[in-house]
Design a protein around this motif. Structure first.
Motif, PDB file in Angstrom:
ATOM      1  N   GLU A 137       0.694  -1.139  -0.068  1.00  8.69           N
ATOM      2  CA  GLU A 137      -0.052  -0.155  -0.119  1.00  8.69           C
ATOM      3  C   GLU A 137       0.752   1.007   0.109  1.00  8.69           C
ATOM      4  OE1 GLU A 137      -3.359   0.098   2.660  1.00  8.69           O
ATOM      5  OE2 GLU A 137      -3.292  -1.949   2.829  1.00  8.69           O
ATOM      6  N   GLU A 153      -2.379   7.655  -2.076  1.00  7.87           N
ATOM      7  CA  GLU A 153      -2.511   7.983  -3.551  1.00  7.87           C
ATOM      8  C   GLU A 153      -1.680   9.096  -3.963  1.00  7.87           C
ATOM      9  OE1 GLU A 153      -6.473   8.564  -4.569  1.00  7.87           O
ATOM     10  OE2 GLU A 153      -7.113   7.044  -3.475  1.00  7.87           O
ATOM     11  N   ASP A 154      -1.215  10.086  -3.090  1.00 10.60           N
ATOM     12  CA  ASP A 154      -0.467  11.292  -3.133  1.00 10.60           C
ATOM     13  C   ASP A 154       1.095  11.057  -3.132  1.00 10.60           C
ATOM     14  OD1 ASP A 154      -0.461  11.321  -0.727  1.00 10.60           O
ATOM     15  OD2 ASP A 154      -0.999  13.327  -0.392  1.00 10.60           O
TER      16      ASP A 154
END
Length: 140
Positions: free
Chosen positions: A35, A38-39
Motif C-alpha cells: 500500500e 495516493e499522493d
C-alpha cells in the motif's frame, strides 16, 4: 528466543537484480505489491524515504527505509504511533535481500519481529507480496 513472529521466505525471479531492485524502490511498482498513499511522490525511494499513513484512529503508520544497498539489500522499518510498546527502529522491519542466482535473482524476504507488538499476529498473517514482486520484475 520464543514467540518470534518473523516471516522468512524466498523466491527465484527470472530477472536480473537491477529489475528486482526497480520493483522494490519505484513507487509505481511498490503500489502494486504494497500500500502507498495516493499522493505519494513518483521518485525512487532511497535511504531515509518515508511513507506516512494517517490511521482512522488518529494515529500514524510510518515506514522508513533504513538501509538501501542497491541491488543487494533493502530494509524498511515499520512504526505505528499507537503501539503500546515502542520497538527500536528496525526491530519491526521488512528486509529484502537480493542475490544473483542461476541467471536470475534469489529474493530473500524477512519480515518481523511482530511478537514485539500487540496484535502482531495480524501483521504476520497479512504478509504475502513475493509473487507480485516476481511477476513485475519478470515483465519489466
Amino acid at each position: 528466543m520464543e514467540n518470534h513472529l518473523v516471516v522468512k521466505d524466498e523466491i527465484h525471479i527470472n530477472a536480473e537484480p537491477e529489475k528486482v531492485w526497480e520493483v522494490l524502490v519505484t513507487p509505481k511498482y511498490v503500489a502494486q505489491w504494497d500500500e502507498l498513499p495516493e499522493d505519494y511522490p513518483s521518485e525512487k525511494m532511497t535511504k531515509g524515504s518515508q511513507v506516512v499513513w494517517e490511521n482512522p484512529n488518529g494515529g500514524k503508520t510510518i515506514t522508513t527505509i533504513i538501509k538501501a544497498e542497491e541491488k543487494k539489500e533493502l530494509i524498511i522499518s515499520l512504526y505505528l504511533s499507537n503501539w503500546e510498546v515502542k520497538p527500536n527502529e528496525g526491530d519491526v522491519a521488512y528486509r529484502y535481500f537480493l542475490e544473483e542466482h542461476d541467471g536470475g535473482t534469489l529474493l530473500q524476504i524477512e519480515i518481523g519481529n511482530f511478537s514485539l507488538i500487540k496484535n502482531g499476529q495480524m501483521y504476520y498473517d497479512a504478509v504475502e507480496s513475493k509473487k507480485v514482486i516476481k511477476d513485475l520484475a519478470e515483465n519489466l
